[in-house]
Design an enzyme around this catalytic site. Structure first.
Site, PDB file in Angstrom:
ATOM      1  N   ALA A  11       0.846  -1.201   0.000  1.00 12.81           N
ATOM      2  CA  ALA A  11       0.000   0.000   0.000  1.00 12.81           C
ATOM      3  C   ALA A  11       0.878   1.247   0.000  1.00 12.81           C
ATOM      4  CB  ALA A  11      -0.909  -0.010   1.226  1.00 12.81           C
ATOM      5  N   TYR A  13       3.414   4.143  -2.508  1.00 13.46           N
ATOM      6  CA  TYR A  13       3.203   5.241  -3.456  1.00 13.46           C
ATOM      7  C   TYR A  13       2.574   4.750  -4.754  1.00 13.46           C
ATOM      8  CZ  TYR A  13       5.701   8.495  -0.504  1.00 13.46           C
ATOM      9  OH  TYR A  13       6.057   9.298   0.533  1.00 13.46           O
ATOM     10  N   GLY A  15       0.955   1.216  -4.982  1.00 14.75           N
ATOM     11  CA  GLY A  15      -0.219   0.410  -4.644  1.00 14.75           C
ATOM     12  C   GLY A  15      -1.420   1.261  -4.260  1.00 14.75           C
ATOM     13  N   LEU A 169       3.503   5.903 -13.468  1.00 12.42           N
ATOM     14  CA  LEU A 169       3.096   7.164 -12.839  1.00 12.42           C
ATOM     15  C   LEU A 169       4.304   7.888 -12.256  1.00 12.42           C
ATOM     16  CD1 LEU A 169       3.150   7.120  -9.454  1.00 12.42           C
ATOM     17  CD2 LEU A 169       1.225   5.633  -9.781  1.00 12.42           C
ATOM     18  N   LEU A 223      12.351  -0.533 -17.080  1.00 14.87           N
ATOM     19  CA  LEU A 223      13.695  -0.070 -16.687  1.00 14.87           C
ATOM     20  C   LEU A 223      14.227   0.911 -17.732  1.00 14.87           C
ATOM     21  CD1 LEU A 223      15.491  -3.343 -15.499  1.00 14.87           C
ATOM     22  CD2 LEU A 223      14.416  -1.583 -14.108  1.00 14.87           C
ATOM     23  N   LEU A 229      14.646   8.608 -19.222  1.00 14.40           N
ATOM     24  CA  LEU A 229      14.223   9.867 -18.590  1.00 14.40           C
ATOM     25  C   LEU A 229      15.363  10.449 -17.751  1.00 14.40           C
ATOM     26  CD1 LEU A 229      10.588   8.846 -17.532  1.00 14.40           C
ATOM     27  CD2 LEU A 229      11.214  10.546 -19.265  1.00 14.40           C
ATOM     28  N   CYS A 278      13.251   5.836  -7.595  1.00 13.81           N
ATOM     29  CA  CYS A 278      13.401   4.847  -8.679  1.00 13.81           C
ATOM     30  C   CYS A 278      14.510   5.079  -9.699  1.00 13.81           C
ATOM     31  CB  CYS A 278      12.079   4.685  -9.396  1.00 13.81           C
ATOM     32  SG  CYS A 278      10.822   4.006  -8.298  1.00 13.81           S
ATOM     33  N   LYS A 281      17.943   3.596  -8.649  1.00 13.26           N
ATOM     34  CA  LYS A 281      17.908   2.138  -8.441  1.00 13.26           C
ATOM     35  C   LYS A 281      17.624   1.398  -9.742  1.00 13.26           C
ATOM     36  CE  LYS A 281      13.179   0.962  -7.070  1.00 13.26           C
ATOM     37  NZ  LYS A 281      12.697   0.254  -8.243  1.00 13.26           N
TER      38      LYS A 281
HETATM   39  P1  NAD Z   1       6.754   1.750  -1.093  1.00  9.37           P
HETATM   40  O1  NAD Z   1       7.938   1.404  -0.301  1.00  9.37           O
HETATM   41  O2  NAD Z   1       6.097   3.083  -0.942  1.00  9.37           O
HETATM   42  O3  NAD Z   1       5.589   0.660  -0.819  1.00  9.37           O
HETATM   43  C1  NAD Z   1       5.794  -0.705  -0.803  1.00  9.37           C
HETATM   44  C2  NAD Z   1       4.927  -1.306   0.303  1.00  9.37           C
HETATM   45  O4  NAD Z   1       4.975  -2.722   0.229  1.00  9.37           O
HETATM   46  C3  NAD Z   1       5.403  -0.940   1.716  1.00  9.37           C
HETATM   47  O5  NAD Z   1       4.371  -0.252   2.410  1.00  9.37           O
HETATM   48  C4  NAD Z   1       5.713  -2.305   2.358  1.00  9.37           C
HETATM   49  O6  NAD Z   1       5.386  -2.373   3.732  1.00  9.37           O
HETATM   50  C5  NAD Z   1       4.843  -3.238   1.542  1.00  9.37           C
HETATM   51  N1  NAD Z   1       5.263  -4.643   1.601  1.00  9.37           N
HETATM   52  C6  NAD Z   1       6.506  -5.153   1.437  1.00  9.37           C
HETATM   53  N2  NAD Z   1       6.470  -6.492   1.532  1.00  9.37           N
HETATM   54  C7  NAD Z   1       5.186  -6.847   1.779  1.00  9.37           C
HETATM   55  C8  NAD Z   1       4.527  -8.095   1.962  1.00  9.37           C
HETATM   56  N3  NAD Z   1       5.184  -9.258   1.912  1.00  9.37           N
HETATM   57  N4  NAD Z   1       3.191  -8.093   2.209  1.00  9.37           N
HETATM   58  C9  NAD Z   1       2.498  -6.922   2.262  1.00  9.37           C
HETATM   59  N5  NAD Z   1       3.077  -5.727   2.077  1.00  9.37           N
HETATM   60  C10 NAD Z   1       4.412  -5.668   1.825  1.00  9.37           C
HETATM   61  O7  NAD Z   1       7.147   1.512  -2.611  1.00  9.37           O
HETATM   62  P2  NAD Z   1       6.520   2.231  -3.913  1.00  9.37           P
HETATM   63  O8  NAD Z   1       7.117   3.566  -4.110  1.00  9.37           O
HETATM   64  O9  NAD Z   1       5.038   2.079  -3.868  1.00  9.37           O
HETATM   65  O10 NAD Z   1       7.122   1.290  -5.059  1.00  9.37           O
HETATM   66  C11 NAD Z   1       6.667  -0.028  -5.236  1.00  9.37           C
HETATM   67  C12 NAD Z   1       7.215  -0.547  -6.562  1.00  9.37           C
HETATM   68  O11 NAD Z   1       6.702   0.243  -7.642  1.00  9.37           O
HETATM   69  C13 NAD Z   1       8.739  -0.495  -6.686  1.00  9.37           C
HETATM   70  O12 NAD Z   1       9.163  -1.614  -7.435  1.00  9.37           O
HETATM   71  C14 NAD Z   1       8.983   0.766  -7.502  1.00  9.37           C
HETATM   72  O13 NAD Z   1      10.169   0.686  -8.258  1.00  9.37           O
HETATM   73  C15 NAD Z   1       7.786   0.787  -8.423  1.00  9.37           C
HETATM   74  N6  NAD Z   1       7.383   2.119  -8.888  1.00  9.37           N
HETATM   75  C16 NAD Z   1       7.366   3.172  -8.019  1.00  9.37           C
HETATM   76  C17 NAD Z   1       6.922   4.421  -8.471  1.00  9.37           C
HETATM   77  C18 NAD Z   1       6.886   5.618  -7.552  1.00  9.37           C
HETATM   78  O14 NAD Z   1       6.578   6.694  -8.023  1.00  9.37           O
HETATM   79  N7  NAD Z   1       7.153   5.490  -6.270  1.00  9.37           N
HETATM   80  C19 NAD Z   1       6.466   4.567  -9.791  1.00  9.37           C
HETATM   81  C20 NAD Z   1       6.477   3.449 -10.629  1.00  9.37           C
HETATM   82  C21 NAD Z   1       6.927   2.229 -10.172  1.00  9.37           C
HETATM   83  C1  UGA Z   2       9.727   8.781 -12.446  1.00 12.34           C
HETATM   84  C2  UGA Z   2       9.154   8.642 -13.856  1.00 12.34           C
HETATM   85  O1  UGA Z   2       8.875   9.939 -14.384  1.00 12.34           O
HETATM   86  C3  UGA Z   2       7.882   7.799 -13.854  1.00 12.34           C
HETATM   87  O2  UGA Z   2       7.420   7.592 -15.180  1.00 12.34           O
HETATM   88  C4  UGA Z   2       8.175   6.447 -13.203  1.00 12.34           C
HETATM   89  O3  UGA Z   2       6.996   5.663 -13.137  1.00 12.34           O
HETATM   90  C5  UGA Z   2       8.738   6.669 -11.810  1.00 12.34           C
HETATM   91  O4  UGA Z   2       9.935   7.495 -11.884  1.00 12.34           O
HETATM   92  C6  UGA Z   2       9.146   5.406 -11.121  1.00 12.34           C
HETATM   93  O5  UGA Z   2       9.364   4.400 -11.745  1.00 12.34           O
HETATM   94  O6  UGA Z   2       9.269   5.526  -9.906  1.00 12.34           O
HETATM   95  P1  UGA Z   2       9.198  10.295 -10.339  1.00 12.34           P
HETATM   96  O7  UGA Z   2      10.500   9.807  -9.847  1.00 12.34           O
HETATM   97  O8  UGA Z   2       8.028  10.206  -9.447  1.00 12.34           O
HETATM   98  O9  UGA Z   2       8.789   9.500 -11.670  1.00 12.34           O
HETATM   99  O10 UGA Z   2       9.315  11.808 -10.770  1.00 12.34           O
HETATM  100  P2  UGA Z   2       9.921  12.580 -12.048  1.00 12.34           P
HETATM  101  O11 UGA Z   2       8.967  13.620 -12.431  1.00 12.34           O
HETATM  102  O12 UGA Z   2      10.351  11.649 -13.105  1.00 12.34           O
HETATM  103  O13 UGA Z   2      11.180  13.299 -11.413  1.00 12.34           O
HETATM  104  C7  UGA Z   2      12.327  12.586 -11.002  1.00 12.34           C
HETATM  105  C8  UGA Z   2      13.420  13.560 -10.617  1.00 12.34           C
HETATM  106  O14 UGA Z   2      13.917  14.240 -11.765  1.00 12.34           O
HETATM  107  C9  UGA Z   2      12.972  14.654  -9.651  1.00 12.34           C
HETATM  108  O15 UGA Z   2      13.974  14.887  -8.700  1.00 12.34           O
HETATM  109  C10 UGA Z   2      12.766  15.866 -10.550  1.00 12.34           C
HETATM  110  O16 UGA Z   2      12.906  17.087  -9.886  1.00 12.34           O
HETATM  111  C11 UGA Z   2      13.889  15.651 -11.561  1.00 12.34           C
HETATM  112  N1  UGA Z   2      13.628  16.317 -12.851  1.00 12.34           N
HETATM  113  C12 UGA Z   2      12.579  15.967 -13.633  1.00 12.34           C
HETATM  114  C13 UGA Z   2      14.514  17.302 -13.271  1.00 12.34           C
HETATM  115  O17 UGA Z   2      15.494  17.643 -12.581  1.00 12.34           O
HETATM  116  N2  UGA Z   2      14.284  17.904 -14.483  1.00 12.34           N
HETATM  117  C14 UGA Z   2      13.245  17.570 -15.291  1.00 12.34           C
HETATM  118  O18 UGA Z   2      13.108  18.156 -16.388  1.00 12.34           O
HETATM  119  C15 UGA Z   2      12.363  16.570 -14.844  1.00 12.34           C
END
Ligand code: NAD
Ligand code: UGA
Length: 476
Positions: A11, A13, A15, A169, A223, A229, A278, A281
């Site tokens: 649950a 960012y 989920g 997103l 990836l 980006l 992200c 990583k």
């Molecule tokens: P997050 O750390 O905010 O949330 C993950 C949640 O999973 C945590 O609350 C954790 O407690 C829970 N969890 C872990 N193991 C568990 C289990 N066995 N059962 C139930 N709950 C469990 O992470 P996030 O930012 O939501 O990212 C999740 C995935 O999505 C990552 O692989 C990330 O790379 C990807 N992603 C993130 C973003 C972003 O903007 N944050 C965007 C696109 C993709």
């Molecule tokens: C990024 C991607 O944009 C999403 O498509 C992807 O799903 C996500 O990672 C992920 O996999 O987690 P996010 O990290 O939330 O999203 O935010 P971005 O808007 O991409 O910004 C990332 C970083 O780049 C920030 O620190 C932002 O300030 C910086 N940025 C972005 C710049 O310095 N310049 C730009 O022109 C755009």
């Protein structure tokens, strides 16, 4: 295959907002979001929507509409898995800290644990969807774990399909991105399962935007998208340094190249270096994969994107010290913004963390303001208590020569007697600061360092402030 019950493991960012948008658009589907983190679940269920664990514009309104109707948050992982016919795995996949691949490969322990829970508790036929960002061929691992459970507790046969459905997103615009995605990617090898997932998205996403690929292409595309980006940001930040050295302005350069339709205008804003959970990583994961397959030139190419980002962050803290006559010891600096970008309370990998640590290490007294990040989060990130709490302790006598930080909830009175202001996050409220008023409160000579290039020169020209903007070499 018509899906009636969805369970999302994780649950966070991704989920939370993703499932909220699915529930909102699919009233006939019951969506259960589970997490082992009880505190997070408690916050998702908090009556006061201001206390949700994640800040995203538009999220609270959806939670208000759907929570308790067809969207539920719970820590009862077992029970919710049992009832689901589709399960999203949306858990964290950070970089491994130790063991094989440490520092680069993804740590898949949470994904593995989720797959084991699904294998143990599910019944009948279940579609398992990878929502987390994963290394190529992780679906194979998940499949293997699931196949180890050929029957449920009562001895009835159970079966699975595994799909990849990465999330694109961005934080701060999550709801908008989910409501109107550029595309939805579904990777798999079973058409029925892929169509079942497509049918869910078709409730609000135009069909032509829902792409089918094989499962490995889908995993790798996620990836690759993040690597491309991030690469644009390192590219423009490298040019920013060159602009400062040559008298060019990076904003003009961005505009000039962005009008080339092959390049495009997005993601060309120079800043303090990319942050967020992200980009780093996922690139390191790509580097690890390339190394694993013996593609060292490919690995080096992508690793340079991360190296440039680290260099750029260091360059900013060094430059601040240089402009402040070579020392910041005992100097007061206001830091505006701690989140890794505007419109989120997320600080993971924020450039602010390293830059603030560097300045504190060198003796600066920092006051940090951010409209959404709370002080306990900053304390965790800086691994240091704030000054207020040390003031009465004997420890403080020892620390009196060292740098320190404190948090301010408001901008009022924050600028009194400070030597410099450092803009790190592009929050809207910082765009309307009255620099004329601010300059009267600061010591002289005073500096404003704008790492986001959001301050208009005309608003500062008549003040007594010195201005540095990233990538702006026009004054040098
Ligand atoms: P997050 O750390 O905010 O949330 C993950 C949640 O999973 C945590 O609350 C954790 O407690 C829970 N969890 C872990 N193991 C568990 C289990 N066995 N059962 C139930 N709950 C469990 O992470 P996030 O930012 O939501 O990212 C999740 C995935 O999505 C990552 O692989 C990330 O790379 C990807 N992603 C993130 C973003 C972003 O903007 N944050 C965007 C696109 C993709
Ligand atoms: C990024 C991607 O944009 C999403 O498509 C992807 O799903 C996500 O990672 C992920 O996999 O987690 P996010 O990290 O939330 O999203 O935010 P971005 O808007 O991409 O910004 C990332 C970083 O780049 C920030 O620190 C932002 O300030 C910086 N940025 C972005 C710049 O310095 N310049 C730009 O022109 C755009």
């Amino acid at each position: 295959m018509k899906i009636k019950n969805i369970c999302c493991i994780g649950a966070g960012y991704v989920g939370g907002p993703t499932m909220a948008v699915i529930a909102d658009n699919c009233p006939s589907i019951k969506v259960e979001v589970v997490d082992i983190n009880k505190d997070r679940i408690r916050k998702w269920n908090d009556k006061n929507l201001k206390n949700l664990p994640i800040y995203e514009p538009g999220l609270a309104e959806i939670i208000k509409r759907c929570r308790g109707v067809n969207l539920h948050f719970s820590d009862q992982v077992k029970e919710k898995i049992q009832n689901a016919d589709m399960i999203f795995i949306s858990v964290n996949t950070p970089t491994k800290k130790k063991g094989l691949g440490a520092g680069k490969a993804s740590d898949l322990q949470w994904v593995e644990e989720s797959a084991r829970q699904v294998a143990q508790y599910s019944n009948g036929h279940t579609i398992v969807v990878e929502k987390s960002t994963l290394p190529v061929r992780t679906a194979e691992v998940i499949q293997e774990i699931l196949m180890s459970a050929a029957s449920d507790k009562a001895g009835n046969e159970i079966s699975f399909n595994v799909l990849s459905n990465p999330e694109f997103l961005a934080e701060g615009t999550a709801i908008q991105d989910l409501e109107k995605p550029d595309r939805v990617l579904i990777g798999g090898d079973n058409r029925d399962a892929m169509n079942a997932l497509k049918e869910i998205y078709s409730n609000w996403v135009p069909k032509e935007k829902i792409l089918f690929t094989n499962i490995w292409s889908s995993e790798l595309a996620k990836l690759t998208a993040n690597a491309f980006l991030a690469q644009r940001i390192s590219s423009i930040n490298s040019i920013a340094a060159l602009c400062e050295a040559t008298g060019a302005d990076v904003r003009e350069v961005s505009r000039a190249i962005g009008t080339d339709s092959r390049i495009g205008s997005k993601f060309l804003d120079s800043g303090p270096g990319f942050g967020g959970s992200c980009f780093k990583k996922d690139i390191l994961n790509l580097v690890y994969l390339a190394e694993y397959f013996g593609l060292n030139e490919v690995a080096n190419f992508w690793e340079s994107v991360v190296k440039l980002n680290n260099w750029h962050q260091n360059r900013i803290s060094e430059l601040i010290v240089k402009k402040l006559f070579g020392t910041v010891t005992g100097k007061k600096i206001v830091v505006l913004g701690f989140a890794f970008k505007a419109n989120t309370n997320d600080t993971r990998e924020s450039a602010a963390i390293q830059i603030c640590k560097d300045l504190i290490d060198q003796g600066a007294e920092i006051t940090i303001h951010d409209p959404k990040v709370n002080e306990s989060q900053i304390e965790k990130d800086l691994q240091m208590k704030q000054k207020r709490e040390l003031e009465d302790s004997t420890e403080n006598i020892l620390l009196s020569k060292a740098g320190n930080w404190k948090f301010s909830k408001s901008l009022f009175d924050i600028f009194n007697n400070v030597h410099a202001v450092l803009m790190l996050t592009e929050w809207d409220e910082y765009k309307n600061i009255d620099w004329d008023e601010v300059s009267k409160k600061m010591v002289r000579p005073a500096w404003v360092f704008d790492s986001r290039s959001i301050i208009e020169k005309k608003n500062i020209i008549n003040t007594k402030l010195n201005l540095w903007r990233v990538g702006d070499g026009t004054d040098e």
